[in-house]
Design a protein around this motif. Structure first.
Motif, PDB file in Angstrom:
ATOM      1  N   CYS A 216      17.804  10.833 -15.195  1.00 54.93           N
ATOM      2  CA  CYS A 216      18.244   9.745 -16.074  1.00 54.93           C
ATOM      3  C   CYS A 216      19.447  10.207 -16.888  1.00 54.93           C
ATOM      4  O   CYS A 216      19.323  11.051 -17.778  1.00 54.93           O
ATOM      5  CB  CYS A 216      17.100   9.333 -16.993  1.00 54.93           C
ATOM      6  N   ALA A 217      20.634   9.669 -16.584  1.00 52.90           N
ATOM      7  CA  ALA A 217      21.857  10.098 -17.272  1.00 52.90           C
ATOM      8  C   ALA A 217      21.788   9.810 -18.766  1.00 52.90           C
ATOM      9  O   ALA A 217      22.218  10.623 -19.591  1.00 52.90           O
ATOM     10  CB  ALA A 217      23.062   9.394 -16.653  1.00 52.90           C
ATOM     11  N   ARG A 218      21.254   8.654 -19.111  1.00 55.20           N
ATOM     12  CA  ARG A 218      21.165   8.275 -20.518  1.00 55.20           C
ATOM     13  C   ARG A 218      20.256   9.247 -21.277  1.00 55.20           C
ATOM     14  O   ARG A 218      20.543   9.626 -22.409  1.00 55.20           O
ATOM     15  CB  ARG A 218      20.611   6.852 -20.603  1.00 55.20           C
ATOM     16  N   CYS A 219      19.172   9.637 -20.638  1.00 57.73           N
ATOM     17  CA  CYS A 219      18.250  10.583 -21.259  1.00 57.73           C
ATOM     18  C   CYS A 219      18.915  11.943 -21.449  1.00 57.73           C
ATOM     19  O   CYS A 219      18.713  12.604 -22.469  1.00 57.73           O
ATOM     20  CB  CYS A 219      16.997  10.741 -20.409  1.00 57.73           C
ATOM     21  N   ARG A 220      19.695  12.371 -20.462  1.00 58.45           N
ATOM     22  CA  ARG A 220      20.400  13.643 -20.589  1.00 58.45           C
ATOM     23  C   ARG A 220      21.268  13.640 -21.847  1.00 58.45           C
ATOM     24  O   ARG A 220      21.278  14.609 -22.609  1.00 58.45           O
ATOM     25  CB  ARG A 220      21.269  13.900 -19.351  1.00 58.45           C
ATOM     26  N   PHE A 244      25.465   8.149 -24.808  1.00 55.64           N
ATOM     27  CA  PHE A 244      24.156   7.497 -24.780  1.00 55.64           C
ATOM     28  C   PHE A 244      24.298   6.001 -25.042  1.00 55.64           C
ATOM     29  O   PHE A 244      23.728   5.166 -24.328  1.00 55.64           O
ATOM     30  CB  PHE A 244      23.233   8.135 -25.822  1.00 55.64           C
ATOM     31  N   LEU A 245      25.055   5.645 -26.057  1.00 50.90           N
ATOM     32  CA  LEU A 245      25.224   4.230 -26.384  1.00 50.90           C
ATOM     33  C   LEU A 245      26.072   3.506 -25.348  1.00 50.90           C
ATOM     34  O   LEU A 245      25.890   2.303 -25.118  1.00 50.90           O
ATOM     35  CB  LEU A 245      25.867   4.085 -27.770  1.00 50.90           C
ATOM     36  N   ASP A 251      18.706   3.312 -16.958  1.00 49.58           N
ATOM     37  CA  ASP A 251      18.915   3.602 -15.548  1.00 49.58           C
ATOM     38  C   ASP A 251      17.662   4.279 -15.018  1.00 49.58           C
ATOM     39  O   ASP A 251      17.148   5.222 -15.589  1.00 49.58           O
ATOM     40  CB  ASP A 251      20.151   4.470 -15.309  1.00 49.58           C
ATOM     41  N   GLY A 252      17.144   3.771 -13.931  1.00 52.55           N
ATOM     42  CA  GLY A 252      15.928   4.319 -13.362  1.00 52.55           C
ATOM     43  C   GLY A 252      14.692   3.829 -14.101  1.00 52.55           C
ATOM     44  O   GLY A 252      14.745   3.029 -15.026  1.00 52.55           O
TER      45      GLY A 252
END
Length: 316
Positions: A216-220, A244-245, A251-252
């Protein structure tokens, strides 16, 4: 497609896709919650509430839980944390009654995250997490479903390194042999955050390496932002939180971070303020204050501070 369009900031097109899906599959049980979540994470909580209020609740058990959950996320994003807590508890009760203990565990994690990262009450977050673990009884679950890395990650974000390390030890003893990629990624991030909590900037390379395996890119970006912030590296924290924003919606199959947007605005306001970026600080302070304008009474000092700093840094 709806999620992809939302990620590009093309909200009207994302809603049109949702409209088309509702026509083709009018009885799709997750449609209402999906539309509401899309609107809430796009900064339109009133429209999101209106969507959830339309028509009768779904009779499909998992979707019914998700509708209650989404209503909690909406309140979380707008600073109604008491009401969000009520909704998250209701969702967990429904999950316990209608679905599985492993599902209950995942849904129940929302409240500790809210108390820790948004409300800033680490002591209460620990109490609620431990109560959840007692209700679910981890030993009754298969090793795969015990979620040790996710629990460790929650403890690490809360600054409780001893409990995080204990959960990681249980993971290595009981479930690491299963080699589940998501669990391994979470375990690596949790271990890195424990070291960042203890050692600051010298442990950041480990965190940067650990997040690379997380799907998860956003989580990273969230974990990096938190780690940089804890380590006292504000410019890197700003870069990660801004990404993040920028990655809108989700995603996912990742949902735990959906209620964090507003609080990330608050943190970005403080971080930009700290490094002297007046215009950017004012923008984020103002976004936070606008979204939390009707927040719970005990949270209003945070709202007032943000509004005052925004006015001082960049008067309208």
């Amino acid at each position: 497609l709806m999620t992809a369009l939302a990620a590009l900031g093309r909200l009207d097109e994302a809603i049109a896709v949702r409209d088309s899906a509702d026509v083709v599959q009018a009885d799709e049980p997750y449609g209402k919650a999906s539309r509401a979540l899309l609107l809430a994470t796009a900064g339109q909580p009133e429209r999101a509430r209106s969507v959830l209020a339309q028509g009768p609740p779904t009779t499909y058990a998992a979707a019914a839980v998700w509708e209650v959950h989404v209503s909690g996320i909406i309140e979380e994003l707008t600073g109604h944390l008491d009401l969000a807590e009520e909704r998250f508890r209701a969702a967990e009760r429904l999950m316990a009654e209608q679905l599985t203990p492993s599902d209950q565990l995942l849904v129940g994690m929302f409240l500790p995250w809210t108390l820790s990262w948004i409300e800033g009450d680490s002591a209460r977050a620990t109490i609620e997490l431990e109560a959840l673990l007692e209700r679910v009884e981890l030993a009754s679950l298969s090793p795969f479903n015990r979620e040790y890395p996710f629990i460790a990650l929650t403890y690490a974000l809360n600054g409780d390194d001893e409990k995080a390390s204990a959960m990681l030890a249980r993971y290595r003893a009981e479930a690491a042999r299963l080699r589940d990629p998501l669990s391994e990624a979470r375990a690596g991030i949790a271990q890195a955050l424990v070291r960042v909590n203890a050692s600051g900037p010298s442990a950041l390379a480990e965190l940067e390496s650990a997040v690379e395996s997380y799907r998860c890119a956003r989580c990273r970006d969230f974990f990096l932002g938190h780690g940089y912030e804890v380590a006292g590296v504000p410019n890197r924290a700003i870069e990660a939180y801004e990404r993040f924003l920028a990655r809108r919606f989700f995603d996912g199959n990742v949902f735990i971070g959906l209620g964090l947007n507003t609080s990330v605005h608050e943190r970005l306001g403080r971080l930009h303020d700290q490094v002297g970026n007046a215009a950017q600080a004012a923008e984020h302070y103002r976004a936070f204050a606008d979204l939390w304008s009707d927040a719970d009474a005990d949270l209003q000092p945070r709202v007032h501070h943000a509004a005052e700093r925004a006015a001082a840094l960049s008067p309208r």
